[in-house]
Design an enzyme around this catalytic site. Structure first.
Site, PDB file in Angstrom:
ATOM      1  N   GLU A   1      69.787   5.372 110.663  1.00  0.00           N
ATOM      2  CA  GLU A   1      69.522   3.983 111.034  1.00  0.00           C
ATOM      3  C   GLU A   1      70.459   3.608 112.180  1.00  0.00           C
ATOM      4  O   GLU A   1      71.578   4.119 112.287  1.00  0.00           O
ATOM      5  CB  GLU A   1      69.810   3.106 109.816  1.00  0.00           C
ATOM      6  CG  GLU A   1      69.701   1.613 110.040  1.00  0.00           C
ATOM      7  CD  GLU A   1      70.210   0.811 108.850  1.00  0.00           C
ATOM      8  OE1 GLU A   1      69.759  -0.328 108.689  1.00  0.00           O
ATOM      9  OE2 GLU A   1      71.064   1.322 108.083  1.00  0.00           O
TER      10      GLU A   1
ATOM     11  N   LYS B   1      62.186  -2.150 108.620  1.00  0.00           N
ATOM     12  CA  LYS B   1      62.919  -2.236 107.347  1.00  0.00           C
ATOM     13  C   LYS B   1      62.492  -3.467 106.554  1.00  0.00           C
ATOM     14  O   LYS B   1      62.556  -4.601 107.056  1.00  0.00           O
ATOM     15  CB  LYS B   1      64.415  -2.267 107.651  1.00  0.00           C
ATOM     16  CG  LYS B   1      65.335  -2.240 106.442  1.00  0.00           C
ATOM     17  CD  LYS B   1      66.776  -2.251 106.939  1.00  0.00           C
ATOM     18  CE  LYS B   1      67.797  -2.174 105.827  1.00  0.00           C
ATOM     19  NZ  LYS B   1      69.173  -2.244 106.382  1.00  0.00           N
TER      20      LYS B   1
ATOM     21  N   CYS C   1      68.018   2.663 104.608  1.00  0.00           N
ATOM     22  CA  CYS C   1      69.293   2.191 104.064  1.00  0.00           C
ATOM     23  C   CYS C   1      69.142   1.350 102.789  1.00  0.00           C
ATOM     24  O   CYS C   1      68.913   1.891 101.713  1.00  0.00           O
ATOM     25  CB  CYS C   1      70.054   1.432 105.151  1.00  0.00           C
ATOM     26  SG  CYS C   1      71.848   1.340 104.861  1.00  0.00           S
TER      27      CYS C   1
END
Length: 264
Positions: free
Chosen positions: A40, A106, A142
């Protein structure tokens, strides 16, 4: 499917980071990888204003990543920032390579441990999978690892591996969280998990000392569908290249049919 976990430390300079990605992609391809996963925020690390570095998916940074994938004949997944509505950006994974072109924004934003990602980042809403050499791969980023339903959605969509680029926040117990959660997501979705983190900015950084911006703790790992760690890095930048046994997913699912046994 031969897969490369490419752990490095992103700087604040997108062009410098492309050069680092190029070097790792070249090494991954030389070792036979078909899929190379980068962290990321590989475009530019957290801790700086993201708006000025964000670019559209047809911008120069994304096109530079496409060129790298094309030159080395492999699929590359890397984190970047793209413009979003309301003056925010999207925390985007670009997946590009032979027959592959997709982007994942995300979904779950890191509003935890004193950091508020949603102040500057707009959440995504779509589950995204890609096919690499006929192997279906789910995309996650993440903080998504704390939400098992996303990984089960990957499995329901036919994925046998979920890639998890990350820039994990340092702090007390955070390494234990990372190790526990990556293994749990593999086990409760019965998928491989390729979890690739940013290496910490300082080689001798104390990853148990809390920092505000999540700039990485390293410890990238390849987790099998039975939840066991097959490969793991330390805190230093580096490359792991390993074979993902696609057939093992079905063997594990026959033995532990948690997806079929769901009631809710």
């Amino acid at each position: 499917m031969r897969t490369a976990l490419c752990q490095f430390t992103a700087s604040t300079d997108p062009e410098e980071n492309l050069r680092a990605i190029e070097a790792l992609a070249e090494q991954a391809a030389s070792e036979g990888a078909r899929l190379a996963v980068f962290p990321e925020a590989a475009m530019a690390r957290f801790g700086i204003p993201l708006g000025p570095v964000a670019e559209p998916l047809d911008g120069p940074w994304a096109n530079g990543l496409r060129d790298i994938a094309r030159r080395h004949r492999l699929t590359v997944v890397a984190g970047m920032f793209t413009p979003a509505d309301g003056g925010r950006v999207a925390n985007t994974l670009l997946a590009t390579g032979p027959g592959v072109e997709a982007a994942y924004d995300k979904i779950h934003l890191y509003d935890a441990f004193g950091f508020s990602e949603s102040d500057t980042v707009a959440p995504g809403a779509k589950i995204v999978t890609i096919d690499v050499d006929d192997v279906r791969v789910g995309l996650a980023t993440c903080y998504d690892v704390r939400f098992p339903e996303l990984f089960r959605a990957h499995a329901d969509a036919g994925a046998v591996i979920s890639v998890l680029p990350a820039s994990w926040g340092a702090g007390p117990g955070k390494l234990a969280h990372w190790e526990l959660l990556t293994r749990a997501r593999a086990l409760d979705a019965t998928v491989w998990v390729a979890a690739v983190g940013q290496a910490p900015p300082e080689p001798d950084a104390d990853i148990e000392e809390r920092t505000k911006a999540p700039t990485g703790i390293g410890h990238s790992a390849l987790i099998g569908p039975d939840g066991s760690v097959r490969e793991q890095a330390g805190t230093a930048p580096g490359l792991i290249v390993a074979d993902v046994d696609v057939d093992e997913v079905q063997r594990v699912r026959r033995a532990v049919a948690v997806l079929d046994n769901r009631r809710l």
